[in-house]
Design an enzyme around this catalytic site. Structure first.
Site, PDB file in Angstrom:
ATOM      1  N   LEU A  40       0.965  -1.219   0.050  1.00 29.42           N
ATOM      2  CA  LEU A  40      -0.011   0.165  -0.024  1.00 29.42           C
ATOM      3  C   LEU A  40       1.028   1.108   0.163  1.00 29.42           C
ATOM      4  O   LEU A  40       1.953   1.033   0.842  1.00 29.42           O
ATOM      5  CB  LEU A  40      -0.852  -0.149   1.244  1.00 29.42           C
ATOM      6  N   ASP A  41       0.457   2.215  -1.010  1.00 23.30           N
ATOM      7  CA  ASP A  41       1.230   3.375  -0.823  1.00 23.30           C
ATOM      8  C   ASP A  41       1.121   4.054   0.443  1.00 23.30           C
ATOM      9  O   ASP A  41       0.220   4.067   1.343  1.00 23.30           O
ATOM     10  CB  ASP A  41       0.708   4.347  -1.723  1.00 23.30           C
TER      11      ASP A  41
END
Length: 332
Positions: A40-41
């Site tokens: 996930l960013d």
């Protein structure tokens, strides 16, 4: 050092990479063997399942399961990163689009679609990650990839000169929601970018099941974390479950192949004890292959259980021989 075993559902906060979350949890639970199930960013929040101990062996299977997100998209502006963390590369004074137009476009974007990975992504080209090239000011050609949008619906509409929508999407592994936002705008003829993203489900785990860092710390201090771990077999909810006959049970522990006639579909309710659990005869050809099967071959993956109900491991049916072959055995 502790040695927990199971899947820990973490509520990832903003500002952390997936690797940061793993490092933080390692310090809290005091164990090294931890793996995450999907990047996930840093700006993205939500569900991040972590596999602890022996359960790290199922990371690849959980990664393949569909993921659900809730995203906020803004029309009338575009950035080089496809979200608000980047530099503005295009902007218009007013995006003249209606809610009905947006809903019409969304209705055309389910099923298998092609996406070009954004330059600010971890995809490698010639051994170098795209975001590294992007930071050097370089843009390179990227191959499109097919992903699957299972469900896509608008759940919020905010009219303005730069309208915003909130949408929910259920999609396959590898789907870039930032790119989906850009593609939605492109279909409407206006620039667009992602404003916010929350992962609300991953590996069948919902956001409301997740624990914050503070909750995990408290549970460790109270000696209760193990009660909140999801067993490896339960986490792989997309795989069909079978029980093996006593006659060949030991063979499965020894890694031997067995004939498919020695296994039966395993049916168990959450409240049933092992003694109350039943099984029915079933032909493996009647079982539908999971849509998110994490192998390249055409064989059917399944979970296999001992006669008394203990999880043995992951097996597959070898189609040519009609035999059950071990993939990963968990019982000692």
């Amino acid at each position: 050092m502790n040695e927990f075993d199971g899947v820990l559902a973490v509520h990832k906060p903003a500002g952390f990479t997936s690797h940061d979350v793993v490092a933080k949890v390692r310090r809290i639970v005091r164990m090294k063997r931890i793996g995450h199930t999907g990047t996930l960013d840093p700006a993205v929040t939500g569900v991040l399942p972590l596999c602890l101990g022996r359960s790290t062996r199922i990371v690849e299977y959980l990664q393949e399961m569909p993921k659900e997100y809730v995203a906020v998209l803004r029309f009338g502006i575009a950035t080089d990163t496809e979200d608000l963390t980047g530099e503005v590369i295009e902007q218009i004074d007013q995006a003249n689009i209606s809610r009905e137009q947006v809903e019409q476009v969304l209705s055309t974007m389910t099923g298998t679609i092609s996406q070009v990975p954004p330059m600010y992504s971890a995809v490698k080209v010639d051994g170098k990650r795209l975001y590294e090239l992007a930071r050097e000011g370089k843009t390179v050609e990227r191959k499109s990839r097919e992903v699957t949008i299972h469900e896509l619906e608008m759940i919020g509409w905010k009219p303005d000169d730069h309208p915003e929508i909130t949408f929910r999407v259920l999609c396959s592994k590898g789907t870039y929601i930032r790119t989906l936002c850009v593609d939605i705008g492109r279909a409407l003829g206006v620039p667009s970018t992602m404003v916010q993203l929350v992962r609300t489900e991953s590996a069948g785990i919902r956001l409301q099941q997740c624990l914050t860092f503070e909750q995990i710390e408290q549970l460790v201090e109270q000696g209760e974390l193990e009660q909140h771990l999801i067993p490896a077999d339960q986490a792989m909810s997309n795989l069909p479950a079978f029980i093996v006959d006593e006659a060949v049970y030991k063979h499965t522990l020894q890694g031997k192949h067995i004939d498919s006639k020695y296994i039966r579909l395993y049916i168990a309710s959450e409240s049933a004890t092992v003694a109350e659990t039943g099984s029915v005869s079933v032909n493996l050809t009647d079982i539908q292959e999971p849509a998110t099967k994490p192998t390249a071959d055409a064989d059917l993956l399944l979970k296999l259980y001992a006669p008394a109900g203990e999880f043995i491991g992951i097996f597959r049916k070898d189609e040519p021989s009609d035999r059950i072959v071990p993939v990963k055995v968990f019982l000692p």
